[in-house]
Design a protein around this motif. Sequence first.
Motif, PDB file in Angstrom:
ATOM      1  N   TRP A 259      -3.489  39.323 113.652  1.00 17.32           N
ATOM      2  CA  TRP A 259      -3.466  40.452 114.583  1.00 17.32           C
ATOM      3  C   TRP A 259      -4.054  41.698 113.925  1.00 17.32           C
ATOM      4  O   TRP A 259      -4.875  42.404 114.513  1.00 17.32           O
ATOM      5  N   ILE A 263      -7.405  42.873 115.758  1.00 17.11           N
ATOM      6  CA  ILE A 263      -7.225  44.031 116.639  1.00 17.11           C
ATOM      7  C   ILE A 263      -7.359  45.342 115.866  1.00 17.11           C
ATOM      8  O   ILE A 263      -8.129  46.224 116.254  1.00 17.11           O
ATOM      9  N   ASN A 264      -6.616  45.470 114.780  1.00 14.60           N
ATOM     10  CA  ASN A 264      -6.611  46.749 114.061  1.00 14.60           C
ATOM     11  C   ASN A 264      -7.898  47.007 113.274  1.00 14.60           C
ATOM     12  O   ASN A 264      -8.332  48.149 113.142  1.00 14.60           O
ATOM     13  N   ALA A 267     -11.185  45.708 116.144  1.00 13.72           N
ATOM     14  CA  ALA A 267     -11.067  46.309 117.481  1.00 13.72           C
ATOM     15  C   ALA A 267     -11.324  45.308 118.604  1.00 13.72           C
ATOM     16  O   ALA A 267     -11.962  45.633 119.608  1.00 13.72           O
ATOM     17  N   ARG A 269     -10.127  42.842 121.749  1.00 16.19           N
ATOM     18  CA  ARG A 269      -9.183  43.056 122.839  1.00 16.19           C
ATOM     19  C   ARG A 269      -8.641  41.720 123.334  1.00 16.19           C
ATOM     20  O   ARG A 269      -9.307  41.015 124.099  1.00 16.19           O
ATOM     21  N   CYS A 275      -1.269  38.376 124.130  1.00 20.40           N
ATOM     22  CA  CYS A 275      -0.353  39.443 123.710  1.00 20.40           C
ATOM     23  C   CYS A 275       1.100  39.052 123.960  1.00 20.40           C
ATOM     24  O   CYS A 275       1.972  39.280 123.104  1.00 20.40           O
ATOM     25  N   ASP A 293       3.197  47.225 118.126  1.00 19.42           N
ATOM     26  CA  ASP A 293       1.732  47.231 118.126  1.00 19.42           C
ATOM     27  C   ASP A 293       1.174  46.502 119.345  1.00 19.42           C
ATOM     28  O   ASP A 293       0.184  46.938 119.944  1.00 19.42           O
ATOM     29  N   ARG A 296       1.577  48.611 122.466  1.00 18.16           N
ATOM     30  CA  ARG A 296       0.584  49.689 122.443  1.00 18.16           C
ATOM     31  C   ARG A 296      -0.799  49.155 122.822  1.00 18.16           C
ATOM     32  O   ARG A 296      -1.547  49.806 123.562  1.00 18.16           O
ATOM     33  N   GLN A 297      -1.133  47.967 122.330  1.00 15.53           N
ATOM     34  CA  GLN A 297      -2.434  47.379 122.650  1.00 15.53           C
ATOM     35  C   GLN A 297      -2.533  47.035 124.134  1.00 15.53           C
ATOM     36  O   GLN A 297      -3.588  47.210 124.758  1.00 15.53           O
ATOM     37  N   THR A 300      -3.343  50.169 125.827  1.00 12.13           N
ATOM     38  CA  THR A 300      -4.721  50.549 125.547  1.00 12.13           C
ATOM     39  C   THR A 300      -5.705  49.725 126.372  1.00 12.13           C
ATOM     40  O   THR A 300      -6.752  50.218 126.791  1.00 12.13           O
ATOM     41  N   SER A 301      -5.352  48.459 126.607  1.00  8.99           N
ATOM     42  CA  SER A 301      -6.221  47.564 127.370  1.00  8.99           C
ATOM     43  C   SER A 301      -6.127  47.803 128.874  1.00  8.99           C
ATOM     44  O   SER A 301      -6.807  47.119 129.646  1.00  8.99           O
TER      45      SER A 301
END
Length: 524
Positions: A259, A263-264, A267, A269, A275, A293, A296-297, A300-301
């Motif tokens: 992850w 993702i971090n 970047a 998605r 998820c 995390d 939060r993702q 963001t998505s």
Amino acid sequence: MHRLNHLRCCRTPVRRPQLVSRNFNTTNSNSTTNVSKNDFASTLITYNHPTAPLAAFNQRLAEKLRYRSSPKRLLQEVLVITDEIKSKKLRFDLNTYNALLVAYMRARNDNGILTTLRDMKENGIKPTLESYNTMLEAFGVNGRLGSQAEVLEDMKQNNIALSLTSYTHLLQGALASNAVEHALDIMDQMKTEGIQPNAVCYTMVINSCLQVHDSETAFQLLKEAEDTGMVAVSNPRMYLDVMRVTAFNDACEQAEYCWNKAINKYAMRPDEGTCLNVLRVAAKSGNAKLATDVIRQLSTSGFPYKEHYFSPLMEAFVVKKDLKSAFNVLDIMRVSGVAPTSRTTLTIRQALRDNIQAIDDAYYLLEELKKEGRNVDVTAFNVIVEACAEAQDLQRTVATYREAQNLGVVPDIDTYNAVLEACVKTANKGMGNVVINEMKKADIMPNVDTYSRMIALSCTQRNYEDAFSYLEEMKSYGVIPPQSCYSNLTRKLAAAGDPRFHMALEEMETFGYPVTSRIRALWK
């Protein structure tokens, strides 16, 4: 002019400019010199004549292989040219055979490849590494490990070492036949021979491990490829693929590592399903950071916050035995526009089940939150009342319920239903009536669960006439009473020998509930 053209098409470097210069760089025109020139020309023509036409045919073959066409059509066109070569009574050379091998390989004609190999041996043409790689590729596509083994034996006899391309085709054959263990052995052999697998090799084997859900081996290979700098450069999406399977196998540390990379760092998605699966394993492992995390993702998505996003985070805190943080999640949900329910706090309730000390400690945490000036959510309060009721401790249930105001909590329907559940378990009809009256004063409408509990409570008493009143009141609102209401009522009627038992059965059938022989046997 004829001789110059002939020399250009000839591939054999026979006595090049030096000999030409030695024979022609003179001013004499005697007969001896003329004979020498004629002899030299005759020698050139005799030596090169058999190969010059074949070179032209090979050029045509090479051009055919360069053009894009269907494999079957390509094979037909190549065979037409080779038939022309045979009609000219010319012998195939290595280039001719290699072109045939490529054509058979693209057409996936394994028998043609084997026949070509036999012809090469019969005609004294020794296959090169290029020839063998074409054969390995052809058999690899079809997963014919036995044929690949024959080729390897032939290479060994001719002292031709395997290249990176050779091993790649061997891996392709092993994986085409689902022989993952064999593919891993090939990878080990490559390293033993000092040949470093490339990104293609790692990608093929990792994907095959993922297909059989061997996330541990896939992760090890991923790390190995990462150490060589291959995966990150060529295929960072591989982290996402490995993460899915490691999460499926509940390998939290490996899933978290992937992850962070996918993702971090890169970047990427992930989709919502991925998820949620990572959320699940994070909750199970008590990894609140990873769960946070992921939430939060999701935001963001562009996914709106949902209750089932936060439940795993709460579970992660419960697993870590951090109930205080778990209670804080409820307040975060409210701020995020998501109303928590009793489903949200199910993991807390399970942690408190039949453990009076844990229940009391949880209540003290609510008091701490209140002293710290934080909001105490009603669902956090309700889960403690529910735990007290489940422990059949009516006194503790009521005492907790009475503390709602001190904690700044306004009881809701779930609060009253929890106290009613304690009354049912202890058959305390008097307290149940008190709760109903207080609920009416608070102007809170009863729901189906409220009526179900009041019917169940009435059935614990000698006088159970109220059960019929609650049943009719439910139906007056257009609500079909749950099957559990009829189950409690029929058992009570049968035990009391009340003939209304048969009416209750008829009503059950009217509402579509099954009336089993066991239920009918209650009447004696």
